[in-house]
Design a protein around this motif. Structure first.
Motif, PDB file in Angstrom:
ATOM      1  N   LEU A   1     -48.196 -53.333  -6.996  1.00  0.00           N
ATOM      2  CA  LEU A   1     -49.330 -53.633  -6.107  1.00  0.00           C
ATOM      3  C   LEU A   1     -49.748 -55.100  -6.125  1.00  0.00           C
ATOM      4  CD1 LEU A   1     -51.584 -50.515  -6.857  1.00  0.00           C
ATOM      5  CD2 LEU A   1     -49.709 -50.753  -5.221  1.00  0.00           C
TER       6      LEU A   1
ATOM      7  N   LEU B   1     -49.371 -58.120  -4.332  1.00  0.00           N
ATOM      8  CA  LEU B   1     -48.881 -58.675  -3.078  1.00  0.00           C
ATOM      9  C   LEU B   1     -48.640 -60.175  -3.165  1.00  0.00           C
ATOM     10  CD1 LEU B   1     -51.038 -56.783  -0.417  1.00  0.00           C
ATOM     11  CD2 LEU B   1     -48.670 -56.371  -1.053  1.00  0.00           C
TER      12      LEU B   1
ATOM     13  N   LEU C   1     -52.883 -54.756  -3.350  1.00  0.00           N
ATOM     14  CA  LEU C   1     -53.133 -53.726  -2.348  1.00  0.00           C
ATOM     15  C   LEU C   1     -54.499 -53.077  -2.524  1.00  0.00           C
ATOM     16  CD1 LEU C   1     -49.690 -51.890  -2.012  1.00  0.00           C
ATOM     17  CD2 LEU C   1     -50.911 -53.126  -0.233  1.00  0.00           C
TER      18      LEU C   1
ATOM     19  N   MET D   1     -57.329 -56.035  -0.748  1.00  0.00           N
ATOM     20  CA  MET D   1     -56.661 -56.727   0.342  1.00  0.00           C
ATOM     21  C   MET D   1     -57.495 -57.868   0.922  1.00  0.00           C
ATOM     22  SD  MET D   1     -53.581 -55.719   1.083  1.00  0.00           S
ATOM     23  CE  MET D   1     -53.431 -56.226   2.789  1.00  0.00           C
TER      24      MET D   1
END
Length: 309
Positions: free
Chosen positions: A271, A273, A53, A56
């Motif tokens: 965090l 992803l 995150l 990104m």
């Protein structure tokens, strides 16, 4: 004497119906593809990269590292086991209690419509409200369940249900069963009412008792209904998130951490992803495999019957 081309006219009408059906279904199918297909494709793509995150826009290919880590990750294996244990247990309990409740409602004549309406109330309550309601009921100091169980002598002292390694998962299952049982019972009841009374009358003339009528008439006639409602229950509980997250948060010590909870924690708490997406992909593949195998199981007898004829 001339004959009209009935076959050609029929084909033309059929073609028109197909085109009408296509234009009718095309918009919702496109919306479904955009709403479901694109996020799934995006998740599959992300699962092969290191992406967080905090970064990104920085996708770094990791050579299947996310999947390699999950294959040896004890937390993922534990979440998989908890998920399977929960799904098998809750679906089995739903079916057993559901078919008993449906059979009772099918025989009750007095206030039948009112009773069928009343049992649907838990199913209409949002999952969030159900979770909060059952958290209050399981509360160790002033929860109603502890009060009743102690008063009846079933337990010696109040239990802290949601923080116990042994009781947390059964507590969540109790809440899930309370909310989902009405749907299962209602669908099975609808299937029972679709069975012709003449079949039971013929069995009664042949000397069959209630137990034999249930095993050899009711259950076989409900086969397609049972397949559908249990598969829906499996899918719904395989992706169950709100009850677990609100009632236990996946604890204590990951005792109630399912794949849904682990995927969320990995992606939005840690965090990570990429790994969270990998968990989601494996979760989806496992669900598709289970659904395929379950449907295949129900067709075994049909294939054998077809070959016999």
């Amino acid at each position: 004497m001339t004959h009209k081309p009935y076959g050609r006219a029929w084909l033309s009408d059929r073609a028109k119906d197909k085109w009408f059906l296509f234009f009718l279904l095309a918009p919702p199918m496109v919306m479904l593809l955009l709403a479901i297909g694109i996020p799934i494709a995006k998740s599959i793509y992300m699962s092969f990269f290191n992406v967080t995150l905090l970064r990104m826009n920085d996708y770094q290919w990791n050579n299947f590292a996310n999947y390699a880590h999950l294959s040896t990750d004890g937390e993922f294996i534990g979440a998989l086991g908890t998920t399977l244990k929960y799904v098998v247990g809750i679906v089995l309990l739903q079916f057993i209690f559901g078919i008993v409740l449906a059979a009772l409602l099918n025989r009750i004549v007095f206030m039948r419509k009112w009773l069928r309406t009343l049992i649907l109330i838990p199913w209409t309550i949002p999952t969030l409200v159900v979770a909060l309601l059952w958290m209050w009921m399981f509360q160790p100091q002033y929860g109603v369940l502890n009060y009743l169980f102690v008063s009846w002598g079933l337990i010696g002292k109040p239990y802290d249900w949601l923080t116990s390694l042994d009781l947390a998962l059964p507590a969540v299952m109790a809440a899930a069963l309370w909310r989902q049982l009405p749907f299962m019972a209602t669908m099975l009841l609808a299937g029972m009412q679709g069975i012709s009374p003449e079949i039971y009358e013929a069995a009664d003339i042949d000397g069959a008792n209630r137990r034999q009528a249930f095993w050899y008439i009711t259950l076989p006639q409900l086969k397609s209904t049972i397949q559908t409602v249990t598969l829906i229950a499996m899918i719904e509980n395989f992706k169950m998130f709100p009850l677990f997250w609100i009632m236990t948060g996946g604890g204590p010590l990951n005792a109630t951490t399912t794949l849904a909870i682990l995927s969320y924690k990995t992606a939005f708490v840690k965090l990570n992803l990429g790994e969270g997406a990998a968990i989601g992909v494996l979760w989806l593949l496992l669900l598709l495999f289970i659904a395929w195998g379950y449907n295949k199981l129900f067709t075994i007898g049909e294939h054998a019957h077809g070959r016999g004829h």
